[in-house]
Design a protein around this motif. Structure first.
Motif, PDB file in Angstrom:
ATOM      1  N   LYS A 159       0.825  -1.208   0.000  1.00  0.00           N
ATOM      2  CA  LYS A 159       0.000   0.000   0.000  1.00  0.00           C
ATOM      3  C   LYS A 159       0.862   1.262   0.000  1.00  0.00           C
ATOM      4  O   LYS A 159       0.543   2.239  -0.686  1.00  0.00           O
ATOM      5  CB  LYS A 159      -0.920  -0.001   1.211  1.00  0.00           C
ATOM      6  CG  LYS A 159      -2.096  -0.941   1.097  1.00  0.00           C
ATOM      7  CD  LYS A 159      -2.798  -1.144   2.436  1.00  0.00           C
ATOM      8  CE  LYS A 159      -3.320   0.136   3.011  1.00  0.00           C
ATOM      9  NZ  LYS A 159      -4.034  -0.079   4.291  1.00  0.00           N
ATOM     10  N   LYS A 160       1.950   1.237   0.748  1.00  0.00           N
ATOM     11  CA  LYS A 160       2.843   2.396   0.781  1.00  0.00           C
ATOM     12  C   LYS A 160       3.418   2.679  -0.602  1.00  0.00           C
ATOM     13  O   LYS A 160       3.432   3.825  -1.073  1.00  0.00           O
ATOM     14  CB  LYS A 160       3.975   2.159   1.779  1.00  0.00           C
ATOM     15  CG  LYS A 160       5.008   3.280   1.811  1.00  0.00           C
ATOM     16  CD  LYS A 160       6.147   2.975   2.772  1.00  0.00           C
ATOM     17  CE  LYS A 160       7.219   4.070   2.716  1.00  0.00           C
ATOM     18  NZ  LYS A 160       8.354   3.795   3.641  1.00  0.00           N
ATOM     19  N   ILE A 161       3.874   1.633  -1.279  1.00  0.00           N
ATOM     20  CA  ILE A 161       4.442   1.800  -2.621  1.00  0.00           C
ATOM     21  C   ILE A 161       3.368   2.244  -3.606  1.00  0.00           C
ATOM     22  O   ILE A 161       3.579   3.146  -4.426  1.00  0.00           O
ATOM     23  CB  ILE A 161       5.118   0.500  -3.076  1.00  0.00           C
ATOM     24  CG1 ILE A 161       6.437   0.319  -2.317  1.00  0.00           C
ATOM     25  CG2 ILE A 161       5.360   0.498  -4.586  1.00  0.00           C
ATOM     26  CD1 ILE A 161       7.118  -1.004  -2.558  1.00  0.00           C
ATOM     27  N   MET A 162       2.181   1.627  -3.550  1.00  0.00           N
ATOM     28  CA  MET A 162       1.116   1.994  -4.475  1.00  0.00           C
ATOM     29  C   MET A 162       0.667   3.429  -4.273  1.00  0.00           C
ATOM     30  O   MET A 162       0.380   4.136  -5.252  1.00  0.00           O
ATOM     31  CB  MET A 162      -0.071   1.050  -4.318  1.00  0.00           C
ATOM     32  CG  MET A 162       0.071  -0.255  -5.061  1.00  0.00           C
ATOM     33  SD  MET A 162       0.431  -0.094  -6.835  1.00  0.00           S
ATOM     34  CE  MET A 162      -1.012   0.774  -7.419  1.00  0.00           C
ATOM     35  N   HIS A 163       0.600   3.884  -3.034  1.00  0.00           N
ATOM     36  CA  HIS A 163       0.192   5.270  -2.791  1.00  0.00           C
ATOM     37  C   HIS A 163       1.173   6.234  -3.460  1.00  0.00           C
ATOM     38  O   HIS A 163       0.763   7.227  -4.081  1.00  0.00           O
ATOM     39  CB  HIS A 163       0.119   5.545  -1.289  1.00  0.00           C
ATOM     40  CG  HIS A 163      -0.363   6.922  -0.969  1.00  0.00           C
ATOM     41  ND1 HIS A 163       0.489   7.980  -0.745  1.00  0.00           N
ATOM     42  CD2 HIS A 163      -1.625   7.435  -0.871  1.00  0.00           C
ATOM     43  CE1 HIS A 163      -0.224   9.075  -0.518  1.00  0.00           C
ATOM     44  NE2 HIS A 163      -1.500   8.780  -0.585  1.00  0.00           N
ATOM     45  N   GLN A 164       2.464   5.947  -3.371  1.00  0.00           N
ATOM     46  CA  GLN A 164       3.464   6.801  -4.001  1.00  0.00           C
ATOM     47  C   GLN A 164       3.363   6.750  -5.526  1.00  0.00           C
ATOM     48  O   GLN A 164       3.468   7.773  -6.208  1.00  0.00           O
ATOM     49  CB  GLN A 164       4.860   6.374  -3.548  1.00  0.00           C
ATOM     50  CG  GLN A 164       5.128   6.597  -2.076  1.00  0.00           C
ATOM     51  CD  GLN A 164       6.497   6.091  -1.670  1.00  0.00           C
ATOM     52  OE1 GLN A 164       7.516   6.680  -2.009  1.00  0.00           O
ATOM     53  NE2 GLN A 164       6.525   4.984  -0.944  1.00  0.00           N
ATOM     54  N   LEU A 165       3.171   5.542  -6.062  1.00  0.00           N
ATOM     55  CA  LEU A 165       3.067   5.388  -7.513  1.00  0.00           C
ATOM     56  C   LEU A 165       1.808   6.077  -8.043  1.00  0.00           C
ATOM     57  O   LEU A 165       1.848   6.753  -9.078  1.00  0.00           O
ATOM     58  CB  LEU A 165       3.054   3.899  -7.873  1.00  0.00           C
ATOM     59  CG  LEU A 165       2.958   3.558  -9.363  1.00  0.00           C
ATOM     60  CD1 LEU A 165       4.111   4.187 -10.145  1.00  0.00           C
ATOM     61  CD2 LEU A 165       2.940   2.040  -9.556  1.00  0.00           C
ATOM     62  N   LEU A 166       0.702   5.923  -7.346  1.00  0.00           N
ATOM     63  CA  LEU A 166      -0.537   6.595  -7.753  1.00  0.00           C
ATOM     64  C   LEU A 166      -0.385   8.111  -7.687  1.00  0.00           C
ATOM     65  O   LEU A 166      -0.894   8.833  -8.554  1.00  0.00           O
ATOM     66  CB  LEU A 166      -1.685   6.136  -6.862  1.00  0.00           C
ATOM     67  CG  LEU A 166      -2.146   4.690  -7.042  1.00  0.00           C
ATOM     68  CD1 LEU A 166      -3.013   4.267  -5.862  1.00  0.00           C
ATOM     69  CD2 LEU A 166      -2.893   4.514  -8.354  1.00  0.00           C
ATOM     70  N   SER A 167       0.306   8.602  -6.673  1.00  0.00           N
ATOM     71  CA  SER A 167       0.545  10.036  -6.559  1.00  0.00           C
ATOM     72  C   SER A 167       1.349  10.553  -7.744  1.00  0.00           C
ATOM     73  O   SER A 167       1.051  11.611  -8.307  1.00  0.00           O
ATOM     74  CB  SER A 167       1.276  10.333  -5.245  1.00  0.00           C
ATOM     75  OG  SER A 167       1.557  11.714  -5.114  1.00  0.00           O
ATOM     76  N   ALA A 168       2.370   9.789  -8.156  1.00  0.00           N
ATOM     77  CA  ALA A 168       3.182  10.178  -9.318  1.00  0.00           C
ATOM     78  C   ALA A 168       2.341  10.201 -10.588  1.00  0.00           C
ATOM     79  O   ALA A 168       2.405  11.145 -11.385  1.00  0.00           O
ATOM     80  CB  ALA A 168       4.362   9.214  -9.475  1.00  0.00           C
ATOM     81  N   CYS A 169       1.514   9.167 -10.792  1.00  0.00           N
ATOM     82  CA  CYS A 169       0.688   9.091 -11.996  1.00  0.00           C
ATOM     83  C   CYS A 169      -0.370  10.187 -12.016  1.00  0.00           C
ATOM     84  O   CYS A 169      -0.681  10.742 -13.080  1.00  0.00           O
ATOM     85  CB  CYS A 169       0.038   7.717 -12.098  1.00  0.00           C
ATOM     86  SG  CYS A 169       1.193   6.385 -12.440  1.00  0.00           S
ATOM     87  N   SER A 170      -0.921  10.504 -10.851  1.00  0.00           N
ATOM     88  CA  SER A 170      -1.899  11.587 -10.768  1.00  0.00           C
ATOM     89  C   SER A 170      -1.257  12.919 -11.131  1.00  0.00           C
ATOM     90  O   SER A 170      -1.858  13.755 -11.824  1.00  0.00           O
ATOM     91  CB  SER A 170      -2.482  11.646  -9.359  1.00  0.00           C
ATOM     92  OG  SER A 170      -3.393  12.717  -9.224  1.00  0.00           O
ATOM     93  N   HIS A 171      -0.024  13.130 -10.679  1.00  0.00           N
ATOM     94  CA  HIS A 171       0.710  14.360 -10.988  1.00  0.00           C
ATOM     95  C   HIS A 171       0.951  14.475 -12.493  1.00  0.00           C
ATOM     96  O   HIS A 171       0.752  15.545 -13.087  1.00  0.00           O
ATOM     97  CB  HIS A 171       2.037  14.341 -10.232  1.00  0.00           C
ATOM     98  CG  HIS A 171       2.872  15.569 -10.421  1.00  0.00           C
ATOM     99  ND1 HIS A 171       2.571  16.784  -9.828  1.00  0.00           N
ATOM    100  CD2 HIS A 171       4.016  15.786 -11.145  1.00  0.00           C
ATOM    101  CE1 HIS A 171       3.483  17.684 -10.172  1.00  0.00           C
ATOM    102  NE2 HIS A 171       4.368  17.101 -10.961  1.00  0.00           N
ATOM    103  N   LEU A 172       1.347  13.383 -13.123  1.00  0.00           N
ATOM    104  CA  LEU A 172       1.578  13.384 -14.569  1.00  0.00           C
ATOM    105  C   LEU A 172       0.278  13.655 -15.315  1.00  0.00           C
ATOM    106  O   LEU A 172       0.238  14.459 -16.257  1.00  0.00           O
ATOM    107  CB  LEU A 172       2.160  12.040 -15.007  1.00  0.00           C
ATOM    108  CG  LEU A 172       3.574  11.711 -14.548  1.00  0.00           C
ATOM    109  CD1 LEU A 172       3.928  10.271 -14.891  1.00  0.00           C
ATOM    110  CD2 LEU A 172       4.589  12.657 -15.190  1.00  0.00           C
ATOM    111  N   GLU A 173      -0.784  12.979 -14.887  1.00  0.00           N
ATOM    112  CA  GLU A 173      -2.075  13.127 -15.564  1.00  0.00           C
ATOM    113  C   GLU A 173      -2.582  14.562 -15.467  1.00  0.00           C
ATOM    114  O   GLU A 173      -3.190  15.087 -16.409  1.00  0.00           O
ATOM    115  CB  GLU A 173      -3.077  12.157 -14.941  1.00  0.00           C
ATOM    116  CG  GLU A 173      -4.349  11.987 -15.731  1.00  0.00           C
ATOM    117  CD  GLU A 173      -5.197  10.838 -15.213  1.00  0.00           C
ATOM    118  OE1 GLU A 173      -6.118  10.423 -15.942  1.00  0.00           O
ATOM    119  OE2 GLU A 173      -4.949  10.355 -14.092  1.00  0.00           O
ATOM    120  N   LYS A 174      -2.322  15.200 -14.346  1.00  0.00           N
ATOM    121  CA  LYS A 174      -2.715  16.600 -14.165  1.00  0.00           C
ATOM    122  C   LYS A 174      -2.073  17.490 -15.218  1.00  0.00           C
ATOM    123  O   LYS A 174      -2.644  18.508 -15.637  1.00  0.00           O
ATOM    124  CB  LYS A 174      -2.312  17.056 -12.768  1.00  0.00           C
ATOM    125  CG  LYS A 174      -2.651  18.501 -12.445  1.00  0.00           C
ATOM    126  CD  LYS A 174      -2.206  18.865 -11.043  1.00  0.00           C
ATOM    127  CE  LYS A 174      -2.487  20.331 -10.721  1.00  0.00           C
ATOM    128  NZ  LYS A 174      -2.025  20.691  -9.351  1.00  0.00           N
TER     129      LYS A 174
END
Length: 325
Positions: free
Chosen positions: A177-192
């Protein structure tokens, strides 16, 4: 610092820009104000080819050892001479990299996109780029990992180390979960910012000793909302129809679901034929490392065969990650 060779066949001169250059400056021809300098005599080997580093790279950084080598490029561990800051230097054959044109000059698409992405703690920081002789691109990034003495710092290698030390595959649920939260945060930033990585996989995620990750390798990244055909190495069902465009946002959700599953099982959730036929069904977990039912349900939701049946956004997955688990 941004740089570009005058011509691939002219290895004696390199245009150097002393300050960071925006894409707007490329378009208005600001590069013409710069001066020429000779190449250095420092040479590194990429796929049995001797690559001569540009002077501004060899004068600024010291290269110590090779971290990794693949089909598209080689990555070396180095340090900035003035600060001893560790860096990763990637060398890619020009013929293997996509380019974009600004004011009639071709530059690597990876550099163009990375210069448009604001800094994020889970995306590798881009520092510099140059063109080297013969016909290679040089990229300089911050270094994130375990250090020169332990070069294999991808999430793939991290999972193997965990398996060796614990005697079983996969991470605990809290670790995943810790790793996925970081990866999702990165992808959300890119998508923005209108960008999709398009090659999400364990080998393109680097991790340090504290379990913090950064997303690397933007060679296949796309700026836009739709695409067609296959890209990367993890393909959702819609990527197998070469003629019908698909939404990058929902395709990315499926790929992220596959990565999430791999954090537990260290293998992909489905064989290719099942994905192509859309005969997916529920994924299976080994008894020793099965996550909670709530986590299993979230992964199943992300891996739905039909794009409109998946979570509508990365932000929604981030919300569900901690609401359900």
């Amino acid at each position: 610092m941004t740089s570009l060779d005058v011509k691939p066949e002219d290895s004696e001169k390199t245009i150097i820009c002393d300050a960071a250059m925006t894409l707007g400056e490329w378009e208005t021809g600001e590069i013409l104000r710069n001066h020429s300098y000779p190449e250095s005599n420092q040479i590194v080997i990429h796929r049995d080819v001797k690559v001569t580093l540009p002077l501004q790279i060899s004068a600024t950084y010291t290269i110590y050892s090779k971290l990794a080598s693949g089909t598209f490029g080689s990555v070396f561990y180095g340090e900035e001479k003035s600060t001893r800051r560790p860096v990763a230097i990637k060398i890619v054959e020009a013929s293997m990299a996509k380019t974009v044109s600004y004011n009639g000059i071709k530059i690597p698409k990876e550099a163009a996109l990375l210069q448009k992405i604001p800094l994020h703690p889970n995306i590798i920081a881009f520092i510099d780029w140059a063109e080297a002789y013969p016909k290679h691109w040089i990229f300089v990034f911050e270094y994130h990992g375990f250090g020169q003495d332990k070069p294999k710092s991808t999430l793939n290698h991290y999972l193997r180390d965990v398996a060796r030390s614990r005697g079983k595959q996969g991470l605990t649920e809290n670790e995943a979960k810790k790793i996925m939260h970081q990866l999702l945060s990165a992808c959300s930033h890119l998508e923005k910012h209108g960008i999709y990585h398009c090659d999400l996989k364990l080998d393109n995620i680097v991790v340090d000793a504290e379990g913090n990750i950064k997303l690397i390798d933007f060679g296949l990244a796309i700026e836009g909302k739709r695409s067609r055909g296959r890209t990367g190495s993890i393909f959702p069902p819609e990527m197998y129809d070469y003629y019908i465009p698909y939404e990058l946002s929902t395709a990315q959700i499926w790929v992220l679901g596959s990565v999430f599953y791999q954090l537990f099982e260290a293998t992909k959730p489905y064989h290719e034929e099942r994905v192509k036929s859309k005969a997916l069904g529920r994924v299976m977990y080994s008894k020793h490392n099965r996550p909670s039912n709530e986590c299993v349900e979230l992964i199943d939701w992300m891996l739905k065969a039909e794009p409109n049946h998946r979570p509508p956004s990365v932000r929604r997955v981030m919300h569900e990650l901690f609401r359900r688990t």
